[in-house]
Design an enzyme around this catalytic site. Structure first.
Site: not given
Lengths: 86, 296
Positions: B116, B240
């Site tokens: 992502h 992330s």
């Protein structure tokens, strides 16, 4: 994971856009990636969020943390206004 | 020679074929290869049947679990920290905005991160526009400079279905900055190898120091599903893409076994776990990553 493309605009108590804020999801109805968005000069940011209640953690450039709750609807590309008492 | 009698075998009781280990090659890079005393104090290694900290009540954030035990890394020009980069993700028009993430070198010109961070319909409208890669960022200090990447790769299962089990992405650089910083070895660990393994996670959280400093935390594998690793290691938005790595001994080569991607909301309720998680580097995934390393 049914995230929707959401626009955020963050303002202070005078209604002025807040730039350079880092925004992360504190809680949501579904899993969200561990990304953080940064508001631009116009106080705007974009974040993929699941429908329902979403708790946001916002960090001012001086490191101060604020929290905000929004309710994400079912339609994408909506703009959600976040007004901070700063 | 008499004919053999007909015979049968019982069905196989083992559920899967032997797990194949697939791995890449790590490198310490050309910069100072020594591990500092502070680093050796922070890193965990080996396996432990007990969790490092007791279960605590979540204090209200998605990914910090219980007390926030993260440690700030000051020696980001040293191993292994310098192999980890702060990422500044820039969406293409008409999507606007900047995001904070984390990536790490697996080769001189190649980093891994979360899928992502390079592809997201909801955050970027598809592929990210560009990513500024800043290895070992430490406040205003960029010990290895920075590079802007515009070429990325991800698994089709992430790109087409946003399946979190396949949330793996790759950043391709033109400059071989990873030759200086060094790069992680990656390996597909079996369930047995992951059991009780002590893991390290380090990246750039947005809740600390404007996302400009690297923070590290450790704990034991809580659970390994077919495609994900679960751990109660403190992280926050911005991390992330952080490496999830194992070391056999304190001064052993770090071996990445997963990529951090989700806070506790990403852990299915039926697992009865309070844990962060990320996709495992399985054999077929490592085989794909070996191809990504060859991308020019």
């Amino acid at each position: 994971m049914a995230r929707l493309a959401c626009r955020l605009i963050v303002r202070d108590r005078q209604g002025r856009p807040l730039a350079g804020l880092r925004i992360a999801v504190e809680h949501a109805s579904e899993a969200t990636p561990d990304l953080a968005a940064v508001t631009g000069p116009d106080g705007r940011a974009r974040l993929g969020l699941p429908p329902g209640g979403v708790g946001l953690a916002l960090f001012l450039p001086d490191g101060t943390r604020r929290v905000a709750e929004i309710v994400v609807g079912d339609d994408p590309d909506r703009t959600y206004e976040v007004n901070l008492d700063v | 020679m008499p004919n053999a009698k007909p015979w049968s075998s019982s069905p196989a009781t083992e559920s899967a074929a032997a797990f194949s280990r697939v791995e890449t090659v790590g490198s310490p890079g050309t910069a100072d290869p020594r591990l500092t005393a502070d680093t050796l104090d922070l890193l965990v290694s080996g396996r432990n049947g007990k969790r490092i900290k007791s279960t605590a009540v979540r204090i209200g954030t998605e990914t910090v679990i219980g007390t926030d035990d993260r440690s700030m890394i000051s020696e980001t020009d040293k191993l292994p920290w310098r192999m980890i980069a702060a990422l500044r993700l820039h969406a293409k028009a008409p999507f606007e905005g900047e995001f904070i993430g984390t990536g790490w070198f697996i080769g001189p010109r190649t980093l891994l991160t979360a899928g992502h961070c390079v592809y997201s319909d909801t955050d970027f409208g598809g592929w990210v526009g560009s990513i500024d890669v800043i290895p070992g960022l430490n406040g205003t200090n960029q010990p290895f400079g920075s590079a802007r990447a515009v070429r990325f790769s991800t698994l089709d299962d992430w790109r087409t279905r946003a399946d979190p089990d396949f949330d793996i992405g790759c950043i391709h650089l033109d400059q071989p900055i990873g030759s200086d910083t060094g790069n992680f070895k990656i390996a597909s660990f079996s369930d047995a190898e992951l059991k009780d393994a002590l893991l390290n996670v380090s990246g750039y959280p947005a809740d600390r120091d404007s996302g400009e400093r690297q923070y590290h935390h450790v704990n034991r594998v809580l659970h390994a599903s077919a495609r994900r690793i679960y751990y109660d290691i403190d992280t926050f938005g911005g991390q992330s893409g952080s490496p999830v790595w194992f070391q056999e001994k304190p001064d052993s080569e770090p071996v990445a076994v997963g990529i951090h991607a989700y806070g506790i909301g990403g852990t299915a309720s039926n697992l009865n776990l309070t844990a962060n998680s990320g996709p495992r580097l399985l054999p077929e995934v490592v085989a794909t990553i070996q191809e990504w390393l060859q991308v020019k």
